[in-house]
Enzyme design. Sequence first.
Site, PDB file in Angstrom:
ATOM      1  N   SER A   1     -20.572  16.191  -3.241  1.00 42.94           N
ATOM      2  CA  SER A   1     -20.562  15.066  -2.315  1.00 42.94           C
ATOM      3  C   SER A   1     -20.606  15.614  -0.910  1.00 42.94           C
ATOM      4  O   SER A   1     -19.885  16.555  -0.581  1.00 42.94           O
ATOM      5  CB  SER A   1     -19.270  14.253  -2.457  1.00 42.94           C
TER       6      SER A   1
ATOM      7  N   ASP B   1       3.230   6.740   3.618  1.00 47.88           N
ATOM      8  CA  ASP B   1       4.469   6.778   2.842  1.00 47.88           C
ATOM      9  C   ASP B   1       4.834   8.191   2.412  1.00 47.88           C
ATOM     10  O   ASP B   1       5.980   8.558   2.379  1.00 47.88           O
ATOM     11  CB  ASP B   1       4.329   5.885   1.606  1.00 47.88           C
TER      12      ASP B   1
ATOM     13  N   SER C   1     -20.623  15.307   3.394  1.00 49.52           N
ATOM     14  CA  SER C   1     -19.957  14.557   4.448  1.00 49.52           C
ATOM     15  C   SER C   1     -21.003  13.962   5.364  1.00 49.52           C
ATOM     16  O   SER C   1     -22.184  14.324   5.322  1.00 49.52           O
ATOM     17  CB  SER C   1     -19.000  15.449   5.216  1.00 49.52           C
TER      18      SER C   1
ATOM     19  N   CYS D   1     -16.409  16.296  -4.684  1.00 46.09           N
ATOM     20  CA  CYS D   1     -17.534  16.911  -5.384  1.00 46.09           C
ATOM     21  C   CYS D   1     -17.326  16.711  -6.884  1.00 46.09           C
ATOM     22  O   CYS D   1     -16.200  16.809  -7.368  1.00 46.09           O
ATOM     23  CB  CYS D   1     -17.589  18.411  -5.099  1.00 46.09           C
TER      24      CYS D   1
ATOM     25  N   GLU E   1       0.603   2.746   7.474  1.00 50.79           N
ATOM     26  CA  GLU E   1       1.938   3.284   7.183  1.00 50.79           C
ATOM     27  C   GLU E   1       1.763   4.421   6.202  1.00 50.79           C
ATOM     28  O   GLU E   1       1.347   4.180   5.079  1.00 50.79           O
ATOM     29  CB  GLU E   1       2.773   2.242   6.445  1.00 50.79           C
TER      30      GLU E   1
ATOM     31  N   ILE F   1       0.855  -1.187   0.000  1.00 53.45           N
ATOM     32  CA  ILE F   1       0.000   0.000   0.000  1.00 53.45           C
ATOM     33  C   ILE F   1       0.887   1.231   0.000  1.00 53.45           C
ATOM     34  O   ILE F   1       1.810   1.333   0.797  1.00 53.45           O
ATOM     35  CB  ILE F   1      -0.909   0.031   1.249  1.00 53.45           C
TER      36      ILE F   1
ATOM     37  N   HIS G   1     -11.171  17.719  -1.792  1.00 54.05           N
ATOM     38  CA  HIS G   1     -12.020  18.698  -2.454  1.00 54.05           C
ATOM     39  C   HIS G   1     -11.761  18.635  -3.943  1.00 54.05           C
ATOM     40  O   HIS G   1     -10.618  18.559  -4.381  1.00 54.05           O
ATOM     41  CB  HIS G   1     -11.691  20.109  -1.958  1.00 54.05           C
TER      42      HIS G   1
END
Lengths: 313, 495
Positions: free
Chosen positions: A153, A41, A155, A127, A39, A3, A85
């Site tokens: 979108s 990165d 929250s 959004c 983790e 990941i 955003h």
Amino acid sequence: SHIVLMLADDMACNPRNPKPATVFSHKNMELNVYGDDVEVDYRSYEVTVENFLRVLTGRIPPSTPRSKRLLSDDRSNILIYMTGHGGNGFLKFQDSEEITNVELADAFEQMWQKRRYNELLFIIDTCQGASMYERFYSPNIMALASSQVGEDSLSHQPDLGIGVHLMDRYTFYVLEFLEEIHPASQTNMNDLFQVCPKSLCVSTPGHRTDLFQRDPQNVLITDFFGSVRKVEITTETISLNRDLAGFESKLPRDEAATEPLKYAEQLPVAQIIHQKPKQKDWHPPGGFILGLWALIIMVFFKTYGIKHMKHIF
Amino acid sequence: QVRLAVPVAVVFAPGSVPGDLPRPLPFRDVEEMEISVNVRTSVTSQYEMVYRGTTAQEEAALDAATAREADAALHPLQDSSLGSLTVYVVPETSSLLPQGISVYVGKHRSALVRAGGGLAALRMRLRQLTQVMSFTASSIASVLSDRVPDGQLGPDTRRHLKSSLGYEITFSLLNPDPKSHAVHWDIEDAVNRYVQPVLDKLSLVANFSVDSQILYYAVLGVTPRFDKESSSFLLSAHSLPHVINPVEARLGSSAASLYPVLNFLLYVPERSHSPLYIQDKDGAPVNTNAFHSPRWGGIMVYNVEAPASPQASLPLHVDVDMVRVMEVFLAQLRLLFGLSREELPPEFLLESPGNEGLADWELDRLLWAHTMENIATVSTTLTSLAQLLDKIGNIVIKDDVASEVYQAVASAQNAVAELAVGHLHLAFQASKKAVTSSERAFFDPSLLHLLYFPDDQKFAIYIPLFLPMAVPILLSLAKIVRETRQRKKEPTKMD
């Protein structure tokens, strides 16, 4: 691990966080998403559009460690999740930069050219998120977004103790859905498309599967989540001769004992500190600037007359 | 177009010459076969056969008692450059080959074929032999898999390790129950004795680095089932894919190198879950008690016998039998590279390579596949680099990137030329150089394409800057034009 996490990372240890080093998905504090196995990165100032594109395309400076690289090959399925955003065709990075849908599509095409992925799942929660996947043109990409173009979108819920909203609606419901998937599950992508309908999410989630070669009905969620591998039972063995009479032990190649380097010798600190700044070459001004100045000066003196020049010089 | 030339020498022992040869010995012949990958790409394989009779020394060597001894005696008499094959045809009644076996493949680059059935049967045997010992149409097509139209290759073709300049091998011992088992393994000795010879044989293909580690309290992510009949614990085949991910997070890997990592794990189950067997799809326990995952590595379960007396003091001292373990791990290493001995034509007998791990012709198989893969990768990489530069006109190509590109092209052409002549070793080296240069050119950090500016952003930035400045300029220009026009008219008026 496999990941690569890029996070501005200013929330968990923020002075306003009443429970430091935790980020909860809901104010009931059940699920700490910033847990022990997270983790990060790339954090804070390293999260830039350039670094993101470098990770995707692989054009990374050679000194980058393994954990910061995308070491994928033509049999890797990649999941990319982006949130923040955004607007029609872009996503904000760190308040100062944006990544556009065209750049993202070009980066994916570069990845496809170099066969850095087998299949790619792209999830975006911003959004007008659907605008980000409109420009993809490389094969084997499936995309999901939390809202269509023109919609915002929203929250999920605020935590009045902290004073911010904890998670976005789409992410919250996707997380709830995924918490119930275990590695042996046979749930397919069509179920993931149904997560967060308009009644819960207020925005209309969208998806794009035309570039994907398989039917989403046949694509398991565990093809992208949970790192389930293909395995084969080992049926062959070789036979080794147990007693090797007179085998020579391989001496290690660097026989000469080298002195262990002290820290200061490994890093040429003295050289770095006293380095003179690199002299930037001076370039004469380019054509456009020169032309503009020439125009301005010409107009000025034409309007006011050339005889005024001697007053100036 | 690529041509793969394989030099083959067919040597007839006295009494084995078929009656219907087209010309008297010795003569040369060339057999070509076209491997079509897609509509535009095809690879031609060219077998340059030299048919001749045996020399006195070879005859003496073929007088040996068994095929293995004959093979060992013939080895110094052959041309054993990489990629070449030597086939000895022995009489039908020869006792070198056991009953029912028509072809014996040695551990170097030679084979013994039983004569009989005339030239046609011999040709068929030779074709089967070259398919086994050098390359098949499907093995070449599978390394060019990104050019093959989808659906023509099986789903399992892209599972062998990709050609790389180096590989890192990590041996890990997982001990989830240190209170019950104090496990010791002499890994350094085992690596020196058994692994290093195999890696030395493979050193032509890539650089290998080996390390090892011991992990305590590392559990498998899956709970095994208890089976009353055999009073043992069983891991079913369909739970095996879920074993790797929980463990993998705990395995380290070297931060510095970027080579693919092959992990070989030895798992000693807990006292409460001993003995643990792996079940295959039919429910039978697997005799190696091991499984592997393509492009990742392998896991073996090592059961510790229960102590004789139940009052034995814990922890039990366990000395791992490294030979048994290495036999499985090295077999898995071969399978990861794609060297399998399972699918053979009937009546073939393969000699075991012993401690070297792989026969010379298996090394050749790897080299053929990797050379083709390297050449294909170079051409794809450079083509996509050229396409990138076409699309984005303002990328600057630095001098060293340019020189890498030239070198990649030159090395790739060299590799193709060497393949056409049959010099596999030189072709492989050239292809490795070509891949290194092309990857360095493609992944140069300076080639990140500039950020894209949509048109409306460009207007939005430049108009507020230039419009206020441009207004007085444009008005003044208009005034100048008007004045010049008036002056032109005035002289006529004044006069």
